[in-house]
Scaffold this active site. Structure first.
Site, PDB file in Angstrom:
ATOM      1  N   GLU A 183      -2.328   8.263  -4.283  1.00 41.06           N
ATOM      2  CA  GLU A 183      -2.702   7.346  -5.354  1.00 41.06           C
ATOM      3  C   GLU A 183      -4.094   7.727  -5.822  1.00 41.06           C
ATOM      4  O   GLU A 183      -4.994   7.815  -4.970  1.00 41.06           O
ATOM      5  CB  GLU A 183      -2.682   5.910  -4.807  1.00 41.06           C
ATOM      6  CG  GLU A 183      -2.808   4.874  -5.892  1.00 41.06           C
ATOM      7  CD  GLU A 183      -2.619   3.451  -5.361  1.00 41.06           C
ATOM      8  OE1 GLU A 183      -1.658   3.199  -4.609  1.00 41.06           O
ATOM      9  OE2 GLU A 183      -3.471   2.618  -5.702  1.00 41.06           O
ATOM     10  N   HIS A 219      -0.872   0.456  -9.706  1.00 38.33           N
ATOM     11  CA  HIS A 219      -1.508  -0.544  -8.826  1.00 38.33           C
ATOM     12  C   HIS A 219      -2.015  -1.736  -9.645  1.00 38.33           C
ATOM     13  O   HIS A 219      -3.213  -2.038  -9.662  1.00 38.33           O
ATOM     14  CB  HIS A 219      -2.645   0.110  -8.021  1.00 38.33           C
ATOM     15  CG  HIS A 219      -2.941  -0.592  -6.731  1.00 38.33           C
ATOM     16  ND1 HIS A 219      -3.312   0.059  -5.575  1.00 38.33           N
ATOM     17  CD2 HIS A 219      -2.939  -1.912  -6.405  1.00 38.33           C
ATOM     18  CE1 HIS A 219      -3.520  -0.820  -4.606  1.00 38.33           C
ATOM     19  NE2 HIS A 219      -3.301  -2.016  -5.085  1.00 38.33           N
ATOM     20  N   ARG A 233       0.861  -1.175   0.000  1.00 39.49           N
ATOM     21  CA  ARG A 233       0.000   0.000   0.000  1.00 39.49           C
ATOM     22  C   ARG A 233       0.901   1.230   0.000  1.00 39.49           C
ATOM     23  O   ARG A 233       1.946   1.250   0.671  1.00 39.49           O
ATOM     24  CB  ARG A 233      -0.899   0.045   1.241  1.00 39.49           C
ATOM     25  CG  ARG A 233      -2.118  -0.870   1.175  1.00 39.49           C
ATOM     26  CD  ARG A 233      -3.141  -0.382   0.148  1.00 39.49           C
ATOM     27  NE  ARG A 233      -4.331  -1.198   0.089  1.00 39.49           N
ATOM     28  CZ  ARG A 233      -4.532  -2.242  -0.732  1.00 39.49           C
ATOM     29  NH1 ARG A 233      -3.584  -2.610  -1.590  1.00 39.49           N
ATOM     30  NH2 ARG A 233      -5.672  -2.900  -0.726  1.00 39.49           N
TER      31      ARG A 233
HETATM   32  C1  DGY Z   1      -5.915  -5.691  -3.094  1.00 37.48           C
HETATM   33  O1  DGY Z   1      -6.772  -6.481  -3.507  1.00 37.48           O
HETATM   34  O2  DGY Z   1      -5.925  -5.227  -1.958  1.00 37.48           O
HETATM   35  C2  DGY Z   1      -4.837  -5.338  -4.023  1.00 37.48           C
HETATM   36  O3  DGY Z   1      -4.111  -4.240  -3.622  1.00 37.48           O
HETATM   37  C3  DGY Z   1      -5.372  -5.124  -5.436  1.00 37.48           C
HETATM   38  O4  DGY Z   1      -4.292  -5.340  -6.283  1.00 37.48           O
END
Ligand code: DGY
Length: 334
Positions: free
Chosen positions: A275, A296, A246
């Site tokens: 983001e 992402h 993250r």
């Molecule tokens: C999630 O599912 O939390 C991921 O970050 C998506 O790629």
């Protein structure tokens, strides 16, 4: 709409999931590419008196959203991460929360390796070199980068994804150092049996001794800013940092300093803070020589994104039928 329970879906998710929901429920989908604002989600939930909500990691699902419909029984996020959902507020309101663990583990590990290799071997710079018509001849030291094989890989967080990343290190004959809130002896043993040279060390050692550091922790208060100035300063000057977890786990301002003052060689980010990262963001001044950024994408294989949709639908359906969710974020959080 009919008398069937209503599910509000905050974005078009792959068909297998939507079709499953539509078989039994009235489903309304936010069809725009950009996410609805929190106010828009609240409006739709309230207007529809929705029984279920399928949301994405880009939606901020707090108590005000949950209170928008008194019928709301289940929130199902199309993601493994649930840092955008206030679990305490959901628990207080007896609203079930589902997520999509497991299915994206291997896919995310594949991508982590592709980002690592891209950064080490300067693939983006190579492409730009050709595109910019600079390729005149083969040169002995053109765009050289460090070897991956034989290097030390540091993993922060040996959960499912960290583990899958570590597993792949055996193919590169790497030494793996990992840190975690606890030593994961069983995982360590399994990895060692599959040929991974892995050792549990302090987090400080992971940063200090690794050639590549890859971060695999969920986002919560304790991990926000986990990679800051101190960690970046302690890394080898030749080291490469990879983040597919993250964005806020890595402090953006500290990373800018690290790239600017050459504390580290390069970073590969699939997640950023903020983001999305605007094209005029200061971080991008370091790309592509010192930074590779992707939007992402780590779980974005066709199969995985479809399976995530099915899992999100299954969680929503179970919640609407007052059954235990196949994948409850509230239970997994304990
Ligand atoms: C999630 O599912 O939390 C991921 O970050 C998506 O790629």
């Amino acid at each position: 709409m009919t008398n069937k329970p209503t599910v509000y879906v905050t974005r078009e998710i792959p068909a297998p999931g939507l079709e499953q929901l539509k078989e039994s429920y009235d489903v309304e989908v936010w069809s725009e590419k950009r996410p609805p604002s929190k106010e828009q989600i609240i409006d739709r939930l309230s207007e529809l008196e929705a029984d279920g909500l399928v949301c994405l990691l880009t939606d901020d699902i707090d108590a005000t959203v949950m209170d928008a419909s008194s019928n709301l029984e289940v929130i199902s996020t199309y993601s493994v991460g649930y840092d955008h959902v206030d679990l305490a507020a959901a628990t207080e309101r007896d609203i079930a929360v589902g997520h999509t663990p497991g299915v994206l583990t291997e896919t995310t590990a594949d991508f982590t390796w592709s980002l690592l290799a891209t950064c080490a071997r300067r693939t983006v710079e190579g492409y730009e070199y050709v595109r910019d018509d600079k390729w005149e001849t083969w040169q002995p030291e053109l765009l050289t980068g460090p070897d991956i094989h034989g290097a030390t890989l540091g993993i922060v967080g040996l959960g499912n994804i960290g583990n899958a990343v570590a597993k792949r290190a055996a193919g590169f004959d790497m030494t793996v150092l990992y840190s975690d809130v606890q030593q994961r002896e069983e995982a360590e043993q399994q990895l060692a049996e599959s040929g991974v040279d892995i050792t549990h060390v302090d987090q400080e050692k992971v940063f200090r001794q690794s050639d590549f550091v890859s971060v695999h922790v969920p986002l919560f208060e304790a991990t926000r800013g986990l990679v800051g100035e101190e960690e970046l300063r302690s890394m080898k000057e030749s080291a490469i940092l990879i983040n597919t977890s993250r964005g806020p786990v890595v402090e953006t301002a500290s990373l800018i300093k690290a790239l600017d003052q050459d504390w580290i060689e390069r970073a590969g980010l699939d997640v950023t803070d903020p983001e999305p990262l605007p094209a005029d963001h200061e971080l991008l001044e370091y790309a592509p020589e010192k930074l590779v950024v992707t939007p992402h994408l780590a779980s974005a294989s066709i199969e995985t994104r479809q399976k995530m949709a099915e899992m999100a639908a299954e969680n929503a359906i179970a919640g609407l039928q007052s059954n235990p969710l196949p994948n409850s974020a509230i239970e997994d959080d304990h």
